[in-house]
Scaffold this active site. Structure first.
Site, mmCIF file in Angstrom:
data_model
loop_
_atom_site.group_PDB
_atom_site.id
_atom_site.type_symbol
_atom_site.label_atom_id
_atom_site.label_comp_id
_atom_site.label_asym_id
_atom_site.label_seq_id
_atom_site.Cartn_x
_atom_site.Cartn_y
_atom_site.Cartn_z
ATOM 1 N N SER B 156 0.810 -1.206 0.000
ATOM 2 C CA SER B 156 0.000 0.000 0.000
ATOM 3 C C SER B 156 0.849 1.264 0.000
ATOM 4 O O SER B 156 0.474 2.273 -0.580
ATOM 5 C CB SER B 156 -0.909 -0.002 1.222
ATOM 6 O OG SER B 156 -1.823 -1.069 1.131
ATOM 7 N N ARG B 321 -36.295 -23.646 -6.923
ATOM 8 C CA ARG B 321 -36.082 -24.645 -5.887
ATOM 9 C C ARG B 321 -37.170 -24.551 -4.827
ATOM 10 O O ARG B 321 -37.418 -23.483 -4.273
ATOM 11 C CB ARG B 321 -34.721 -24.407 -5.235
ATOM 12 C CG ARG B 321 -34.433 -25.221 -3.988
ATOM 13 C CD ARG B 321 -33.944 -26.603 -4.315
ATOM 14 N NE ARG B 321 -33.450 -27.320 -3.149
ATOM 15 C CZ ARG B 321 -32.925 -28.542 -3.200
ATOM 16 N NH1 ARG B 321 -32.814 -29.164 -4.363
ATOM 17 N NH2 ARG B 321 -32.502 -29.135 -2.115
ATOM 18 N N GLU B 434 -4.872 -3.590 -6.400
ATOM 19 C CA GLU B 434 -5.152 -2.226 -6.888
ATOM 20 C C GLU B 434 -5.474 -1.301 -5.719
ATOM 21 O O GLU B 434 -6.330 -0.416 -5.829
ATOM 22 C CB GLU B 434 -6.311 -2.228 -7.892
ATOM 23 C CG GLU B 434 -6.014 -2.959 -9.180
ATOM 24 C CD GLU B 434 -5.244 -2.109 -10.172
ATOM 25 O OE1 GLU B 434 -5.458 -0.899 -10.225
ATOM 26 O OE2 GLU B 434 -4.395 -2.678 -10.893
#
Lengths: 652, 652
Positions: B156, B321, B434
């Site tokens: 970072s 379902r 990122e």
């Protein structure tokens, strides 16, 4: 940052942690069996690499071999009677399983399938004739089996499965049939490769009458080939647990002798008369299922252990990894000295300790119920409820904790060589197997709402709604244990009706009173909403659907209260000293962060002012700062074999 | 259950969804490029099976081949200038990437590494001489490269990386050196196998002076072998994304010519003089990083798409379902008709729609900023902040949504043949790559607290604390956009200071006012706490650590406000009709469930009474019931190629 707290004006003295003493306290009476498992984990540490290195087929074989070898050390057979080669100690078998969960989870789950589900069904649903034939070879792992309950079409709702077992009096045998693909057995561990036998759950039909779900021992494989009439399909690769061979089973008129019925709770006479000591079919079914409660207790314990592994890595990493300069102008700051990092990890650490002690309590109860000869039905039902509830909370906690810890380790946490990839993928299914967590919490709520009435087992959702709406709210509440315990609040806390405003935040009585109040108030609320809905003429099923989130919330509140009680009780028993102070910090952190998480509810219900809610937030931050210097010792006390942390990039 | 709402006394008429019309609305101006990508996804659908079937090495090669073949269709080069073989349309390149995220995420991330990170660095940090040499072959995928920024020791905090690039005036070259193992480049996509070039970030040293981090083009591999002086190691298997070859790089005195410096923002003259149009080193660094904002916008969009895939599977499954009888005595009930199941899935569906429109807004802004010639610094900084914030919220949302959807599909959701296993493992890293989400939110908060001051980029945490404590709170607040927007509240909502009590819950102005109030109040609170701490003489770094959770909360509140504004704006623009009503339901569900999630805060700060808080809860339940009949149409409108859902067991 921590040092400023070492001697505060309130007389608080920052404790230190004696790791060895705390480890002994945590291991408790089962230290020897836990140490045996730790030794085995270290001896077979390579399995963690095998999971990555080997292809699925080879890994499945490797896991099978390891499980058989572990069986030879005695650790997997603790729960079986000594007469059949077991250890005759139910509690020890759970403790062994909990410890095994520090390691590869395919090995764990294969162990659970073979000895817990398959072995447990033979032991608890069968009678002597089954025990004699199967247990000795099953305990060694020589005879592998599977537990064929779930079907593609029905998982949580086992009573509705489609497989049929029709009794043919002429040949004195049962004929098992899979009517359609929705009724195929699915996700069955051990089925795709290794099981020779299956305990198959099927709708029993005798003389044209339906008798509900019963269990049968059915040979499914011999010499590696499917038995005649049995079709087997591989479930293939899964998100994780790829050392366990899950598969599907179809039965095409498979014939098994009359003795194949596991007949502890029901038998069929040779001439085709159905007999059971339990008259009510629903009760009979749930009594059968109830004997399998060990599976849920085991999964809960395993979930706590996987949380520990994740936290041990993340805490130790955060206590050595530096990033950004902050408090110093030259040296970068340890991640664990950042307020947010403490907030992310330390309440999870506290909750893991809380769940550990709650698991201790449930394991002890399980041991008593299964070791004692007396059949106390209420005790059994309460145990089933606790096991279901703790399984739900502990497995969700594991999923959340592993995720948070992975993120707290950044990119390194994403590499396969570190432990998170396997932990995350393997443990993911915990929240839905051995009972979907939402369905389990509904079960817990049903127990609370009906106070484990004897009618309990027979109630479906609508039945429960009808039952509850037939009671006065007061009657319902008077029966609850939270109610009884809340009655004591005024004796213990000052301020009468303002106890919630005036008590100290760090007073355990206050914390307990808050969780008891929440539980009781929610329970009354659910009951009122159910009544109102039915009074207004709505269909009980629709009423249930509308109130369902409230039903699940009350169950969660109940289980959290039990967890807190277990923690408080444990700390109270301790002699004065640093361990007691340190665990007391964790207890406060767990209790207050639990209240904080649900502070909106407490404010909505007049039990927390905005000011006091903010004070709790500050107190949680303060507790995090106090726990921070202890954090590494607290994770070391779990005594996880270092090989199991397997994070060379993170821990160096 | 839904039909009872079709005509209510309030005049509400249950809308229907025209899937095609809604799909066109969602695809918007980029429908053609999205359709091209959908066609390609279907053509290469086998890659989803390859991910399981092939070993890691073979899969990496397959993914590379697919990426190169996709490049030939033009979909991956949209963002490059036409002169170099690109499409010349930044917005289209993001839209293509978003759509590609419906498919295998290794293909997506390899595309992102090659064309976004590597190509983007050459394009945005380099000048014509780099463009001419590299872009034409890079756009086709013939020349593969990697983006070597992150190091083992620093992720970072990029400004603190250790790799050194020393300028040697004599030979007119830079010498790159990795001083220690903490400074090795790590987790670098494309590095382990395919990259020939690397854009390497290193501390530039010219004439003995440190000039901060700069980027250099460095050959790392030729003919499959590492270039001289370059050491390459494979990061090995990862939790997911195993089609991407992540690796580590060490440089041992690697010499590159003077032209290897990507010199858009700084150059070194042949005789060793350092020049930059941006004087402030911090600002220069952040300007360089800022050009890479596309990566964050791309990841945010990808996260929204993966959430859509998970929800599409879970919603469609829940709509077919059946489990347990409830509302009917004979037929089992659809999962999606259970209140809790709606609660689990539908607020996530609403938030996914909200993030979709927020992503539209950020993509549009990005397109404007990067297409317009004018360099509006404030606009750039706001864009960077939005991109960072949306990336954080969208990726956390994806992790949470995929998990919830997996659990909502039970055991079947755990099988590899269904999509969740891959989705979960592959998308997991989104929250930390990122830019780690917590660090990104701190960046957002810093922008808010300094109002994107020109000093912005130069401020570390302590610098920010000092900056803020130098301002009057009023000054700080007056500058915020939430403040300006809140001033309008009294005109729009009745009740003056009681607007929060009297406005309708479904009034968008009320919903916006709540989120604006929260943001502004939190911002003032953070500023006050920072000031108080510094005034009391604490070290700014310690003050920051104590306030850090509050700092991150204000950033989250800010981004949620922007997301809501984008959604409100989009719905307002629509012509009247069923789409507007349907999207209006989702908007209300998003807004109210967002307020509900943080209702504790609103109660603590006097903006929500306990009664009104409960009313919001009921309204959210009611909105869930109204959205329920639309749910399948709402997920169909995302137009995900059916092959990408790949859940034969779940969707039949």
């Amino acid at each position: 940052m921590a040092t400023e707290d070492t001697a505060s004006p309130t007389g608080y003295v920052q404790p230190t942690v004696d790791v060895e003493a705390l480890a002994a306290l945590l291991d408790g009476e089962y230290a020897p069996v836990r140490d045996l498992v730790r030794t085995n984990l270290t001896a077979y540490a390579d399995i963690l690499e095998d999971a990555e290195r080997l292809g699925m087929d080879a890994f499945r074989e490797r896991v099978r071999d390891v499980v058989v070898e572990l069986a030879a050390t005695g650790q997997t057979g603790m729960g079986f009677p000594k007469a059949y080669g077991g250890g005759g100690d139910v509690g020890a078998s759970i403790a062994a399983f909990e410890t095994l969960a520090f390691g590869d989870l395919s090995v764990l789950v294969k162990t659970g399938v073979q000895f817990g589900l398959f072995g447990g069904a033979i032991l608890h649903l069968g009678t002597e004739r089954h025990h004699e034939v199967y247990l000795p070879r099953l305990v060694t792992g020589e005879l592998m089996g599977c537990f064929a309950m779930t079907e593609t079409g029905h998982g949580s709702d086992v009573q509705s499965i489609g497989t049929v077992a029709r009794y043919d009096a002429e040949s004195q045998s049962f004929v098992l049939t899979t009517p359609d693909d929705q009724a195929r057995k699915d996700y069955i561990g051990n089925a795709a490769r290794h099981a020779e036998l299956a305990v198959v759950f099927a709708q029993l039909e005798v003389g044209g009458e339906q008798q509900g779900v019963h269990a049968f021992v059915v040979p499914v494989r011999s010499g590696g080939q499917p038995a005649p009439g049995v079709r087997i399909e591989d479930d293939g690769r899964k998100m994780g647990l790829n050392g366990v061979d899950n598969g599907r089973l179809w039965f095409d008129g498979v014939r098994v002798p009359r003795e194949a019925l596991l007949d502890r709770f029901a038998e069929v006479t040779p001439d085709g008369v159905y007999r059971s000591p339990i008259e009510n079919p629903g009760r009979r079914f749930f009594t059968m299922l109830g004997t399998l409660v060990q599976g849920r207790v085991s999964v809960a314990g395993a979930a706590v252990s996987t949380s520990k592994v994740a936290l041990a890595i993340a805490v130790k990493y955060a206590d050595r990894r530096r990033q950004f300069t902050a408090a110093s102008d030259t040296e970068e700051q340890l991640l664990l000295d950042y307020g947010v990092h403490q907030r992310r990890l330390l309440p999870l650490l506290a909750r893991t300790y809380a769940l550990h002690f709650a698991q201790d309590a449930v394991r002890t109860r399980l041991h008593e119920v299964f070791s004692g000869g007396a059949e106390d039905e209420l005790a059994r039902r309460e145990l089933e409820s606790r096991a279901a509830g703790l399984k739900a909370l502990a497995t969700w906690h594991a999923t959340r904790t592993i995720q948070e810890c992975r993120e707290a380790c950044g990119g390194a946490g994403y590499l396969g060589v570190n432990r998170f990839a396997a932990l995350k993928a393997d443990s993911d299914v915990f929240t839905t197997f051995e009972g979907d967590n939402h369905v389990l919490l509904q079960l817990v709520a049903k127990g609370l709402l009906t106070h484990y009435a004897s009618e309990f087992e027979d109630l479906d959702q609508r039945g429960m709604v009808r039952y509850v709406t037939g009671l006065a709210i007061e009657t319902l509440l008077e029966r609850t244990s939270a109610h009884k315990l809340l009655e004591r609040v005024r004796d213990l806390l000052p301020g009468e009706d303002k106890w919630d405003q005036e008590a100290g935040l760090l007073d355990s009585e206050y914390q307990l009173a808050m969780l008891r109040f929440r539980e009781e108030h929610m329970l009354a609320g659910v009951a009122r909403r159910l009544k109102r809905g039915v009074d207004q003429g709505a269909h009980p099923g629709n009423v249930f659907s509308q109130v369902q989130d409230h039903v699940i919330a009350v169950a969660g509140a109940h289980v959290e209260r039990l967890v807190l009680e277990a923690f408080v009780e444990r700390v109270r028993q301790l002699p004065d000293g640093d361990e007691k102070v340190a665990l007391g910090l964790l207890l406060d952190l767990f209790a207050l962060s639990t209240i904080e998480n649900d502070r909106a509810w407490f404010m909505e219900h007049g039990r927390l002012s905005g000011q006091r809610s903010k004070a709790i937030r500050r107190e949680v931050n303060d507790l995090c700062r106090k726990v921070r210097p202890l954090a590494s010792g607290l994770v070391d006390a779990w005594n996880i074999p270092p090989e199991m942390l397997r994070s060379p990039d993170l821990l160096g």
